[in-house]
Design an enzyme around this catalytic site. Sequence first.
Site, PDB file in Angstrom:
ATOM      1  NE  ARG A 140      60.605 119.458  45.400  1.00 58.66           N
ATOM      2  CZ  ARG A 140      60.676 120.399  46.613  1.00 58.66           C
ATOM      3  NH1 ARG A 140      60.325 121.453  46.247  1.00 58.66           N
ATOM      4  NH2 ARG A 140      60.808 119.860  47.649  1.00 58.66           N
ATOM      5  CG  HIS A 146      59.989 116.961  52.318  1.00 58.66           C
ATOM      6  ND1 HIS A 146      59.649 116.659  50.954  1.00 58.66           N
ATOM      7  CD2 HIS A 146      61.317 117.513  52.489  1.00 58.66           C
ATOM      8  CE1 HIS A 146      60.889 117.093  50.190  1.00 58.66           C
ATOM      9  NE2 HIS A 146      61.834 117.588  51.279  1.00 58.66           N
TER      10      HIS A 146
END
Length: 449
Positions: free
Chosen positions: A274, A251
Amino acid sequence: MTVPRTIVVGGGLAGLSASHTLLERRKSVLLLDKKSSLGGNSVKASSGINGAGTEAQRALKIEDTPEAFYTDTAASAGPKLIQPTLITALTTNSASAIAWLADTFDVDLSVVSRLGGHTVARTHRDKSGAPGWAITSALMKKLTTLASEPESHVEIIKSARVLKLLEEGGAVVGVEYEAGGSVVAAHGNVILATGSYAADFSSRGILASHRPELLALSTTNGDHATGDGLRLALALPAPAGVCDLDQVQVHPTGFVDPANPAAKTKFLAAEALRGAGGLLLDAQGARFVREVERRDVVTAAMQMVEGEGRGPVRLVLGERAAAEVKSHCDFYVSKGLMQRYADAAAFAEDTGISFDTILSKVATTTSYTLTEPLHVAIITPVVHYTMGGLSVDASARVLSEASGTPIAGLWAAGEVIGGVHGRNRLAGSSLLEAVVFGRIAGEGAAGEV
């Protein structure tokens, strides 16, 4: 009358989903978990759960179909590793999984976002911003309540380590487990829901064997994620098949804790940050990747930046983005993982990034302004998810390595299985995989009791 019993190994969302499905079909359950509490990694999931063609999407006028979800998942999996039957099972059952959580457990999944690798908004979460906890705790609470009822058909044993699968004539007929200093044999169909090997950093572990270069990274996984289910199934006289063990998702955004930057276990910086508009900046304050790209793409870009000496990488959220994920940001700030700046000038002064760079690279290319508060964190790639695992069919039956046919009496669900995600898992599909294949495994085991 004795109700036939199925043994579920693992108390995360996959195991809980399997257990509730068995109970709905009037079967008896023995749930074993090696930790002192249920939940596993599922309680920490922070992005949401995917669903295509859901009531929440329709309410928000989002047009989506299982076919579109399949296309996005297949593109993420890659042509060499795609397993169409497993992806079909995942995507066609996604809307019913969301409905089951909402209707049976009263879980709010009304907030829908578009995350990396998806062509439409289909990742559902609750308004609290902690979907993994909201979903998993609801199933835990209900199962615990059922276990406490008189003449209950579910028994939960924690701190119970399964030592081996019991086998007779090529079929799995139960488990041997240790709890409270005693070794106990339990008989029945078995569902493995033991999670990943993403915290298996031992020198002879699965990561060391298949991805040794990842041993230097930290992980977001709890210390229980050491590949137990794989080892149990591989230890059978006729071992189970495995696939894609080298496919490990790194990740892109794990928090670097200023108080302990070398910590081997790191908090995940949710993909929702995000998705809400968070920016990724290098040490000079320049953007270097489209933030909502697939996780593998963003990770590769970050590793290139760090390898070129342009780190650390910072995640920056403006006022509007932070407001959308306020509960996340408040939590991260309280943990010292994220810092709040009054404005861009304060951020520039503290980090040494040129204010002119922020002016030219950030404010002019986004909706951010120079006078609004900023939430900022230093992030780094972390081992997060293992796409590889036990080979299963679309009915969640574990397959034999030698014949490729189902091993009688043995099912698996959740991160312990492989083949669903190929080279890369889309955000929001881990919780979905747990629910969908947990339910499928529960239905299968119930039908053969």
